[in-house]
Design a protein around this motif. Structure first.
Motif, PDB file in Angstrom:
ATOM      1  N   ASN A 161     -31.850  22.663  38.753  1.00 49.00           N
ATOM      2  CA  ASN A 161     -31.952  22.836  37.298  1.00 49.00           C
ATOM      3  C   ASN A 161     -31.754  24.272  36.836  1.00 49.00           C
ATOM      4  OD1 ASN A 161     -32.370  21.663  34.674  1.00 49.00           O
ATOM      5  ND2 ASN A 161     -34.403  22.585  34.628  1.00 49.00           N
ATOM      6  N   VAL A 163     -28.852  27.593  36.632  1.00 52.66           N
ATOM      7  CA  VAL A 163     -27.582  28.277  36.858  1.00 52.66           C
ATOM      8  C   VAL A 163     -27.863  29.769  36.769  1.00 52.66           C
ATOM      9  CG1 VAL A 163     -25.233  28.662  36.031  1.00 52.66           C
ATOM     10  CG2 VAL A 163     -26.264  26.389  35.837  1.00 52.66           C
ATOM     11  N   SER A 193     -31.608  27.587  32.425  1.00 46.87           N
ATOM     12  CA  SER A 193     -31.995  26.207  32.720  1.00 46.87           C
ATOM     13  C   SER A 193     -30.921  25.235  32.244  1.00 46.87           C
ATOM     14  CB  SER A 193     -33.321  25.861  32.040  1.00 46.87           C
ATOM     15  OG  SER A 193     -34.365  26.671  32.532  1.00 46.87           O
ATOM     16  N   ILE A 194     -30.651  24.229  33.062  1.00 46.40           N
ATOM     17  CA  ILE A 194     -29.724  23.170  32.662  1.00 46.40           C
ATOM     18  C   ILE A 194     -30.434  22.186  31.743  1.00 46.40           C
ATOM     19  CG2 ILE A 194     -28.296  21.259  33.492  1.00 46.40           C
ATOM     20  CD1 ILE A 194     -27.980  22.854  36.124  1.00 46.40           C
ATOM     21  N   GLN A 195     -31.657  21.838  32.114  1.00 50.40           N
ATOM     22  CA  GLN A 195     -32.498  20.930  31.321  1.00 50.40           C
ATOM     23  C   GLN A 195     -33.696  21.711  30.828  1.00 50.40           C
ATOM     24  OE1 GLN A 195     -31.644  17.565  31.067  1.00 50.40           O
ATOM     25  NE2 GLN A 195     -33.348  16.905  29.812  1.00 50.40           N
ATOM     26  N   LYS A 201     -31.428  18.581  27.468  1.00 52.00           N
ATOM     27  CA  LYS A 201     -30.273  19.089  28.199  1.00 52.00           C
ATOM     28  C   LYS A 201     -29.510  20.090  27.345  1.00 52.00           C
ATOM     29  CE  LYS A 201     -26.453  17.511  31.094  1.00 52.00           C
ATOM     30  NZ  LYS A 201     -27.011  18.053  32.332  1.00 52.00           N
ATOM     31  N   TYR A 228     -20.687  24.918  38.428  1.00 51.74           N
ATOM     32  CA  TYR A 228     -21.820  24.107  37.974  1.00 51.74           C
ATOM     33  C   TYR A 228     -21.478  23.186  36.804  1.00 51.74           C
ATOM     34  CZ  TYR A 228     -24.842  26.825  41.012  1.00 51.74           C
ATOM     35  OH  TYR A 228     -25.429  27.396  42.118  1.00 51.74           O
ATOM     36  N   HIS A 229     -20.211  23.104  36.467  1.00 56.03           N
ATOM     37  CA  HIS A 229     -19.847  22.312  35.288  1.00 56.03           C
ATOM     38  C   HIS A 229     -20.176  20.838  35.457  1.00 56.03           C
ATOM     39  CE1 HIS A 229     -17.108  20.181  32.447  1.00 56.03           C
ATOM     40  NE2 HIS A 229     -17.685  21.048  31.643  1.00 56.03           N
ATOM     41  N   THR A 232     -23.827  20.821  34.395  1.00 58.19           N
ATOM     42  CA  THR A 232     -24.172  21.254  33.043  1.00 58.19           C
ATOM     43  C   THR A 232     -23.412  20.486  31.956  1.00 58.19           C
ATOM     44  OG1 THR A 232     -22.450  22.963  32.966  1.00 58.19           O
ATOM     45  CG2 THR A 232     -24.586  23.584  33.899  1.00 58.19           C
ATOM     46  N   TRP A 234     -21.296  21.769  30.152  1.00 59.02           N
ATOM     47  CA  TRP A 234     -21.144  22.675  29.011  1.00 59.02           C
ATOM     48  C   TRP A 234     -19.685  22.686  28.564  1.00 59.02           C
ATOM     49  CZ3 TRP A 234     -24.174  27.204  31.691  1.00 59.02           C
ATOM     50  CH2 TRP A 234     -25.558  26.942  31.600  1.00 59.02           C
TER      51      TRP A 234
END
Length: 283
Positions: A161, A163, A193-195, A201, A228-229, A232, A234
């Protein structure tokens, strides 16, 4: 006539600046993608190697590189012999990896990668510029392009969780593979944090740069975003500094603009939005 000449000079300056920023964007983006491809080969190459090699006590280390655009992960023994070569297709699917466990000598280019990797590792152990943090580890990424030799050092998290941006470094080398320079790319470590417990999220992110030489997004930032996409999702990410605003999107497109131009653009968008809303209320 004088005013026309002044306007012409200003337009040329603006065009030249835009071309320079586009060139800079392309260079940073291309290097970031190359780092990502190398790191992906290391990530999945380690899994493939461990699943197929038994004598782990014989392992001296590993590194990855692009061989004519083919990502390869090389494991070597404590006697500095190549003991595994794992080549990956573009999808990085471990099932499609080409694994060769024949012991062999380094190729000439592999010996160059090995030399700068080992010299970087020795520098990390002795130079106090490198900072270690709990629940993280360093990833050493040797990079050779157009006879320029570099090693990027990224910080990766060992917990879920998160990055991690920052706490990354760039080592450059001379023709003898000796360390010529060591520099920090970020002023600190930036865990994201991702979450999030409060908002759920996260959908994007932003951080700032203050090191004078690295006021744009860095190749390591782009590498991290791509790595990490899948976790995430993002769609975009922004890096801001006193001089530049860098906007990366998940289609691997990068735009860099002057901070003052970005502010002016944002102000105009807000003004137009206010005018539109005001008009709608009066109608």
């Amino acid at each position: 006539m004088k005013n026309i000449l002044v306007l012409f000079v200003v337009l040329l300056a603006v065009l030249f600046q835009a071309q320079n920023l586009e060139k800079l964007s392309n260079e940073i983006n291309e290097e970031g993608i190359a780092l990502y491809r190398s790191e992906m080969a290391s990530w999945y190459g380690t899994d493939v190697f461990r699943a197929n090699y038994e004598n782990m006590e014989n392992v001296g280390g590993y590194f990855s590189y692009l061989d004519d655009s083919v990502p390869k992960c090389i494991f070597f023994s404590k006697d500095n012999k190549v003991i595994a070569t794992i080549a990956f297709p573009t999808n990085y699917n471990p099932k499609d990896a080409n694994l060769d466990l024949k012991e062999r000598d380094f190729t000439p280019i592999e010996r160059e990668y090995f030399a700068i990797r080992q010299n970087a590792l020795a520098k990390i152990k002795t130079d106090t510029i490198f900072k270690s943090y709990q629940n993280t580890s360093f990833n050493i990424v040797p990079f050779i392009q157009k006879n320029v030799k570099k090693v990027y050092v990224l910080t990766g998290p060992s917990v879920n969780n998160v990055v991690v941006f920052g706490n990354d470094y760039l080592l450059t080398f001379n023709n003898k593979n000796e360390v010529k320079n060591v520099e920090k790319l970020h002023n600190s470590m930036i865990p994201t944090s991702i979450q999030d417990e409060k908002v759920g999220k996260t959908v994007s992110g932003v951080h700032s740069h203050i090191i004078e030489k690295w006021l744009t997004i860095t190749p390591t930032d782009i590498c991290t975003l791509m790595l990490y996409h899948n976790l995430t999702n993002w769609d975009s990410y922004t890096v801001v500094s006193k001089k530049y605003v860098s906007i990366w999107n998940s289609n691997n497109k990068l735009v860099i603009m002057k901070t003052e131009n970005f502010k002016n653009m944002a102000e105009n968008i807000l003004k137009n939005k206010d005018k539109t809303e005001s008009k709608e209320k009066t109608e």
